[in-house]
Design a protein around this motif. Structure first.
Motif, PDB file in Angstrom:
ATOM      1  N   LEU A 198       0.848  -1.183   0.000  1.00 52.09           N
ATOM      2  CA  LEU A 198       0.000   0.000   0.000  1.00 52.09           C
ATOM      3  C   LEU A 198       0.886   1.236   0.000  1.00 52.09           C
ATOM      4  CD1 LEU A 198      -2.764   1.463   0.385  1.00 52.09           C
ATOM      5  CD2 LEU A 198      -2.428   1.172   2.860  1.00 52.09           C
ATOM      6  N   THR A 257      -0.786  -0.772  -4.518  1.00 51.83           N
ATOM      7  CA  THR A 257      -1.961   0.095  -4.615  1.00 51.83           C
ATOM      8  C   THR A 257      -1.565   1.478  -4.121  1.00 51.83           C
ATOM      9  OG1 THR A 257      -3.452  -1.769  -4.177  1.00 51.83           O
ATOM     10  CG2 THR A 257      -4.339   0.458  -3.851  1.00 51.83           C
ATOM     11  N   PHE A 279      -6.575  -2.184   4.802  1.00 56.28           N
ATOM     12  CA  PHE A 279      -5.509  -2.904   4.112  1.00 56.28           C
ATOM     13  C   PHE A 279      -5.001  -4.078   4.948  1.00 56.28           C
ATOM     14  CE2 PHE A 279      -0.890  -3.321   3.121  1.00 56.28           C
ATOM     15  CZ  PHE A 279      -1.006  -3.737   1.804  1.00 56.28           C
TER      16      PHE A 279
END
Length: 262
Positions: A208, A234, A260
């Motif tokens: 992330l 991401t 997440f």
């Protein structure tokens, strides 16, 4: 409950670790930015443990409450220090979250130690694949060697996009001044000289990327480069943040992190 203790990372050098909610369901290891300490994540430690997570905050050597040797301020050694803590705490299947230079250390940990024990990675305005420009580094070095409190005030003034109160600014400045002068300067040189392009393709876990759109320290363009290079990554832009989304948009930040983690 939070427990603080020291972990030996090499002969004569110990780093400070704060372990909050040790019985939590999932473990998140936090690596702070330069020149701060684990206390920068106060507004995560106030929230995530109450949600059932275990939060482990590590002060790198030379910073916060850790020992402050004259040596060891390179990505390999700093990543090795994290590996020592992981081994001492017997951590496995944990989430590694690094901010700014802490994100760079996390990246080197993933490449140098094959992501040992890490199930997911969070990079927060990470100082990667490059850190400071030569011009920025030289300016900060000059101030660090002549008027370190002024340097830390400069850092504070450029860190946030949103308004910060004077008491908050003073608190934040004091976090940076708990570092040693020599470690503060050594990491400026590290951020000037070290590059992490070759490390990024070696990251194989879900990643992330959180980055403030208005970041004046590490430009948002570097987040785009990391997103292109790190497989299974991401990118979540934070539209109202500079270099500190962990505070500037803390409610959204904590929500995105917890989602997440899963």
């Amino acid at each position: 409950m939070g427990v603080g203790y020291y972990v030996s990372v090499e002969a004569g050098v110990k780093v400070y670790v704060e372990d909050i909610n040790p019985r939590g369901s999932r473990t998140v290891v936090f690596l702070h930015g330069w020149p701060l300490s684990h206390k920068q994540f106060e507004y995560q430690f106030d929230v995530l443990p109450a949600m059932g997570y275990r939060c482990v905050g590590i002060d790198w050597r030379g910073f916060g409450k850790s020992d402050k040797p004259l040596h060891g301020y390179n990505y390999d050694r700093l990543a090795d220090d994290i590996r020592c803590v992981v081994g001492a705490l017997r951590l496995d299947n944990f989430i590694l979250a690094g901010h700014s230079t802490g994100g760079a250390i996390a990246i080197r940990y993933m490449s140098r130690h094959s992501g040992y024990g890490v199930s997911k990675l969070v990079l927060i305005d990470a100082a990667a694949p490059t850190g400071f420009t030569p011009e920025t580094a030289e300016s900060l070095l000059t101030e660090a060697r002549n008027d370190r409190p002024k340097m830390m005030q400069t850092v504070t003034d450029t860190f946030f996009f949103q308004y910060v109160t004077r008491p908050f600014s003073d608190w934040f400045l004091q976090l940076g001044l708990k570092a040693a002068g020599w470690s503060t300067a050594a990491v400026i040189v590290l951020l000037r000289d070290a590059k992490l392009h070759a490390d990024l393709p070696k990251i194989l876990v879900p990643t992330l990327l959180i980055h403030g759109v208005h970041d004046k320290v590490i430009p948002f363009a570097q987040a785009l480069e990391m997103h292109r290079t790190i497989r299974n990554s991401t990118l979540v832009p934070f539209q109202y943040s500079g270099h500190g989304p962990f505070w500037e948009e803390r409610h959204r930040f904590n929500k995105v992190i917890s989602e997440f983690i899963g």
